[in-house]
Design a protein around this motif. Structure first.
Motif, PDB file in Angstrom:
ATOM      1  N   GLY A  29       0.752  -1.096   0.018  1.00 25.58           N
ATOM      2  CA  GLY A  29       0.034   0.165  -0.126  1.00 25.58           C
ATOM      3  C   GLY A  29       0.889   1.301   0.071  1.00 25.58           C
ATOM      4  O   GLY A  29       0.486   2.051   0.508  1.00 25.58           O
ATOM      5  N   THR A  30       1.968   1.355  -0.631  1.00 26.51           N
ATOM      6  CA  THR A  30       2.913   2.471  -0.593  1.00 26.51           C
ATOM      7  C   THR A  30       3.432   2.567  -2.340  1.00 26.51           C
ATOM      8  O   THR A  30       2.721   1.987  -3.219  1.00 26.51           O
ATOM      9  CB  THR A  30       4.062   2.039   0.021  1.00 26.51           C
ATOM     10  OG1 THR A  30       4.754   3.385   0.210  1.00 26.51           O
ATOM     11  CG2 THR A  30       5.097   1.156  -0.467  1.00 26.51           C
ATOM     12  N   THR A  31       4.210   3.399  -2.619  1.00 23.23           N
ATOM     13  CA  THR A  31       4.598   3.736  -3.830  1.00 23.23           C
ATOM     14  C   THR A  31       5.995   2.913  -4.040  1.00 23.23           C
ATOM     15  O   THR A  31       6.749   2.859  -3.144  1.00 23.23           O
ATOM     16  CB  THR A  31       4.701   5.161  -4.178  1.00 23.23           C
ATOM     17  OG1 THR A  31       5.878   5.736  -3.371  1.00 23.23           O
ATOM     18  CG2 THR A  31       3.465   5.741  -3.853  1.00 23.23           C
ATOM     19  N   ASP A  32       6.078   2.759  -5.509  1.00 27.51           N
ATOM     20  CA  ASP A  32       7.114   2.314  -5.833  1.00 27.51           C
ATOM     21  C   ASP A  32       8.624   3.157  -5.668  1.00 27.51           C
ATOM     22  O   ASP A  32       9.658   2.768  -5.440  1.00 27.51           O
ATOM     23  CB  ASP A  32       7.272   1.700  -7.408  1.00 27.51           C
ATOM     24  CG  ASP A  32       6.958   2.836  -8.310  1.00 27.51           C
ATOM     25  OD1 ASP A  32       6.280   3.703  -8.217  1.00 27.51           O
ATOM     26  OD2 ASP A  32       7.762   2.894  -9.487  1.00 27.51           O
ATOM     27  N   LYS A  33       8.316   4.465  -5.920  1.00 27.70           N
ATOM     28  CA  LYS A  33       9.078   5.440  -5.411  1.00 27.70           C
ATOM     29  C   LYS A  33       9.743   5.195  -3.927  1.00 27.70           C
ATOM     30  O   LYS A  33      11.054   5.408  -3.616  1.00 27.70           O
ATOM     31  CB  LYS A  33       8.675   6.881  -5.418  1.00 27.70           C
ATOM     32  CG  LYS A  33       8.622   7.335  -7.126  1.00 27.70           C
ATOM     33  CD  LYS A  33       8.038   8.538  -7.349  1.00 27.70           C
ATOM     34  CE  LYS A  33       8.094   8.932  -8.804  1.00 27.70           C
ATOM     35  NZ  LYS A  33       7.436  10.226  -8.907  1.00 27.70           N
TER      36      LYS A  33
END
Length: 155
Positions: A29-33
């Protein structure tokens, strides 16, 4: 705790699970960045992600912080080292940051070593005499320093 080592370990474990950064990020539930920043040692995951990240990568929290798989014989030593470093980092984060983390960490180590050393003496006079001999400071300065270190050791 070495953020770069932890980041490389996260990347290695992710790749061993045949996951891309995007897939790992989606599952957490986060970003690939964010995942990229972790893997490049720029920052650590949010503490709320430690458990799900460890579960996904089949590693323990201690292995995450150590940045390596831990054999049973090394478990306690590595866990203790990582806990101590985490405490230092949290203390540093709450400080005014007028010194570098390494300077802060070294100062904490010296304070701890001095407290341990002074606690080995049976009396204040023995400790003060030792300090005077080692530092060439006055009796009052050494006595005051002793009192400060004793107060720190009581907290």
């Amino acid at each position: 705790m070495n953020q770069e080592k932890v980041g490389k370990f996260i990347a290695e474990c992710r790749k061993n699970k045949n996951l891309t950064q995007v897939q790992l990020a989606e599952q957490l539930g986060t970003t690939d960045k964010s995942v990229s920043k972790w893997e490049n040692g720029i920052c650590l995951p949010d503490s709320s992600l430690y458990e799900p990240l460890c579960n996904m990568l089949d590693i323990s929290i201690n292995e995450l912080f150590a940045g390596q798989k831990i054999e049973n014989g090394d478990y306690k030593r590595i866990a203790d080292d990582n806990l101590l470093n985490l405490l230092k980092k949290n203390l540093y984060e709450s400080s005014d940051k007028s010194v570098t983390f390494n300077e802060f960490s070294n100062a904490l180590n010296r304070i701890s070593e001095t407290i341990i050393l002074l606690n080995k003496f049976k009396t204040k006079d023995e400790a003060v005499n030792y300090l005077m001999k080692e530092t060439k400071l006055s009796k009052k300065e050494c006595s005051d320093a002793y009192d400060i270190y004793k107060k720190m050791s009581e907290k």
